[in-house]
Design an enzyme around this catalytic site. Structure first.
Site, mmCIF file in Angstrom:
data_model
loop_
_atom_site.group_PDB
_atom_site.id
_atom_site.type_symbol
_atom_site.label_atom_id
_atom_site.label_comp_id
_atom_site.label_asym_id
_atom_site.label_seq_id
_atom_site.Cartn_x
_atom_site.Cartn_y
_atom_site.Cartn_z
ATOM 1 N N MET A 30 0.855 -1.195 0.000
ATOM 2 C CA MET A 30 0.000 0.000 0.000
ATOM 3 C C MET A 30 0.891 1.246 0.000
ATOM 4 O O MET A 30 0.467 2.321 0.417
ATOM 5 C CB MET A 30 -0.943 -0.029 1.201
ATOM 6 C CG MET A 30 -1.902 -1.222 1.137
ATOM 7 S SD MET A 30 -3.448 -0.987 2.002
ATOM 8 C CE MET A 30 -2.873 -0.851 3.681
ATOM 9 N N LEU A 33 6.762 3.015 1.310
ATOM 10 C CA LEU A 33 7.689 1.881 1.364
ATOM 11 C C LEU A 33 8.841 2.122 2.344
ATOM 12 O O LEU A 33 9.330 3.242 2.488
ATOM 13 C CB LEU A 33 8.240 1.613 -0.041
ATOM 14 C CG LEU A 33 7.179 1.325 -1.114
ATOM 15 C CD1 LEU A 33 7.827 1.093 -2.473
ATOM 16 C CD2 LEU A 33 6.304 0.126 -0.731
ATOM 17 N N HIS A 34 9.262 1.053 2.993
ATOM 18 C CA HIS A 34 10.365 1.108 3.957
ATOM 19 C C HIS A 34 11.231 -0.130 3.770
ATOM 20 O O HIS A 34 10.957 -0.963 2.876
ATOM 21 C CB HIS A 34 9.816 1.218 5.386
ATOM 22 C CG HIS A 34 8.746 0.208 5.698
ATOM 23 N ND1 HIS A 34 9.019 -1.135 5.825
ATOM 24 C CD2 HIS A 34 7.414 0.339 5.870
ATOM 25 C CE1 HIS A 34 7.902 -1.784 6.082
ATOM 26 N NE2 HIS A 34 6.899 -0.920 6.109
ATOM 27 N N HIS A 37 9.636 -3.542 3.157
ATOM 28 C CA HIS A 37 9.229 -3.830 1.765
ATOM 29 C C HIS A 37 10.450 -4.179 0.919
ATOM 30 O O HIS A 37 10.395 -5.073 0.069
ATOM 31 C CB HIS A 37 8.540 -2.605 1.139
ATOM 32 C CG HIS A 37 7.247 -2.233 1.786
ATOM 33 N ND1 HIS A 37 7.088 -1.088 2.538
ATOM 34 C CD2 HIS A 37 6.044 -2.864 1.798
ATOM 35 C CE1 HIS A 37 5.843 -1.023 2.969
ATOM 36 N NE2 HIS A 37 5.196 -2.078 2.552
ATOM 37 N N GLY A 148 5.088 -10.064 4.316
ATOM 38 C CA GLY A 148 5.855 -9.922 5.555
ATOM 39 C C GLY A 148 5.163 -10.639 6.705
ATOM 40 O O GLY A 148 3.936 -10.610 6.817
ATOM 41 N N ASP A 151 2.447 -9.092 9.334
ATOM 42 C CA ASP A 151 1.001 -9.257 9.188
ATOM 43 C C ASP A 151 0.683 -10.751 9.272
ATOM 44 O O ASP A 151 0.278 -11.382 8.297
ATOM 45 C CB ASP A 151 0.539 -8.658 7.862
ATOM 46 C CG ASP A 151 0.722 -7.157 7.842
ATOM 47 O OD1 ASP A 151 0.130 -6.479 8.695
ATOM 48 O OD2 ASP A 151 1.494 -6.663 7.001
ATOM 49 N N SER A 186 6.949 -0.349 9.771
ATOM 50 C CA SER A 186 5.571 -0.239 9.290
ATOM 51 C C SER A 186 5.393 1.129 8.642
ATOM 52 O O SER A 186 5.993 2.111 9.099
ATOM 53 C CB SER A 186 4.622 -0.365 10.483
ATOM 54 O OG SER A 186 3.345 0.101 10.136
ATOM 55 N N SER A 187 4.557 1.177 7.616
ATOM 56 C CA SER A 187 4.268 2.469 6.976
ATOM 57 C C SER A 187 3.660 3.428 7.994
ATOM 58 O O SER A 187 3.856 4.644 7.931
ATOM 59 C CB SER A 187 3.300 2.268 5.814
ATOM 60 O OG SER A 187 3.829 1.307 4.927
ATOM 61 N N ARG A 188 2.929 2.868 8.955
ATOM 62 C CA ARG A 188 2.263 3.705 9.954
ATOM 63 C C ARG A 188 3.251 4.389 10.899
ATOM 64 O O ARG A 188 2.902 5.368 11.562
ATOM 65 C CB ARG A 188 1.291 2.868 10.789
ATOM 66 C CG ARG A 188 0.082 2.423 10.007
ATOM 67 C CD ARG A 188 -0.721 1.416 10.780
ATOM 68 N NE ARG A 188 -1.719 0.789 9.939
ATOM 69 C CZ ARG A 188 -2.984 1.202 9.822
ATOM 70 N NH1 ARG A 188 -3.398 2.211 10.542
ATOM 71 N NH2 ARG A 188 -3.815 0.587 9.018
HETATM 72 O O1 PAF Z 1 -0.131 -5.742 3.746
HETATM 73 C C1 PAF Z 1 -0.543 -4.833 3.001
HETATM 74 O O2 PAF Z 1 0.113 -3.814 2.776
HETATM 75 C C2 PAF Z 1 -1.932 -4.974 2.376
HETATM 76 O O3 PAF Z 1 -2.816 -5.607 3.235
HETATM 77 C C3 PAF Z 1 -1.905 -5.656 1.008
HETATM 78 C C4 PAF Z 1 -1.420 -7.094 1.102
HETATM 79 C C5 PAF Z 1 -1.007 -4.873 0.063
HETATM 80 C C6 PAF Z 1 -3.324 -5.686 0.409
HETATM 81 O O4 PAF Z 1 -3.821 -4.411 0.237
#
Ligand code: PAF
Length: 284
Positions: A30, A33-34, A37, A148, A151, A186-188
């Site tokens: 989504m 990126l870090h 990713h 990853g 999740d 995390s992006s967050r």
């Molecule tokens: O893990 C994520 O970033 C999202 O849940 C994914 C797998 C890209 C689906 O939108």
């Protein structure tokens, strides 16, 4: 790196690769990126001939409109980073490309693994994940897809979904990348202040404590001690569970190999998740 914006362009680029029987590695993201990713992309580069990264903030997996609105969007920087890391293709579809008017979601019975933890606190979240990941898999038709371990429940859901829908793709799970303090990338994290970045370290600390306590105590006692440890922190706990690695059922008296502690907590108004295997899959 080729930038692709729609399905037609995606097919034009990938068909010749498929026709030659070459391996396509897919990393769905989504954006924002870090290094986490990048570790997925590097693994994909090692195991496949071409790598496709998608960047799409999927609206259907957000149960909270404010969370969707506030999700970090850094497309220009993401594209630069992907070029620097020699990704072959970036797929940046629009919402209408992914969810056209005639779109019908695929139905999947996930055997309740979607109902605990994230599913219990973010109703509909995994329906959205299944919608988008299945749609991406149908479009990209990757040989392997990379996810990853951060999740943890998403990985379990995707593995079950692939099984149910009989999609021909290998799911490769890559270990969580952590910063020097132990905080899972995390992006967050982009939304955390300096102070919150320090406070959030308690998440990995409590998981590490759990790993140590698991050597002496039962799951239920370990969980109790972890929750007590967390109470003293600045974060607000949403859930902390110790689960079976496949059924995701809570463990009580007995450990199983791969038993994993999963946590979600709010640091300020940023919701963070993490997990850690407490009993190695090699142990009995
Ligand atoms: O893990 C994520 O970033 C999202 O849940 C994914 C797998 C890209 C689906 O939108």
């Amino acid at each position: 790196m080729v930038e692709i914006y729609n399905l037609q362009e995606l097919n034009d680029q990938l068909s010749p690769i498929r026709d030659k029987g070459l391996k396509i590695g897919f990393v769905p993201t989504m954006g924002a990126l870090h290094d986490g990713h990048i570790s997925l992309i590097n693994k994909a580069k090692k195991e496949c001939d071409f790598v496709v990264v998608s960047i799409f903030v999927n609206p259907t997996q957000f149960n909270n409109s404010k969370d969707l609105e506030q999700y970090p969007r850094t497309e220009k920087e993401d594209i630069k980073l992907l070029r620097k890391n020699e990704c072959d293709f970036v797929f940046l579809p629009s919402v209408s490309e992914m969810y056209p008017e005639n779109y019908v979601a695929e139905k999947v019975d996930l055997h309740h693994i979607e109902n605990t933890m994230e599913g219990a606190h973010r109703p509909g979240h995994f329906d959205g994940v299944v919608n988008i990941v299945s749609r991406f898999f149908r479009m990209v038709q990757p040989t392997k897809a990379f996810f990853g371990r951060k999740d943890f429940q998403q990985v379990a859901v995707v593995i079950e979904m692939v099984k149910q829908l009989k999609i021909q793709v290998d799911i490769v799970v890559v270990d969580t990348k952590r910063n020097a303090s132990g905080l899972a990338m995390s992006s967050r994290n982009l939304r955390l202040s300096e102070q919150e970045l320090e406070q959030a370290v308690v998440i990995s600390q409590v998981l590490n404590k759990g790993q140590a306590w698991a050597k002496t105590y039962s799951p239920v006692i370990t969980l109790e001690k972890m929750k007590r440890y967390f109470e003293d922190s600045a974060l607000k706990l949403e859930y902390l569970q110790i689960v079976h690695p496949e059924t995701l059922n809570d463990l009580n008296q007995y450990w199983v190999p791969g038993a994993t502690a999963c946590i979600a907590a709010f640091c300020g108004d940023v919701r963070l998740i993490d997990n850690m295997e407490l009993v190695s899959t090699e142990e009995n």
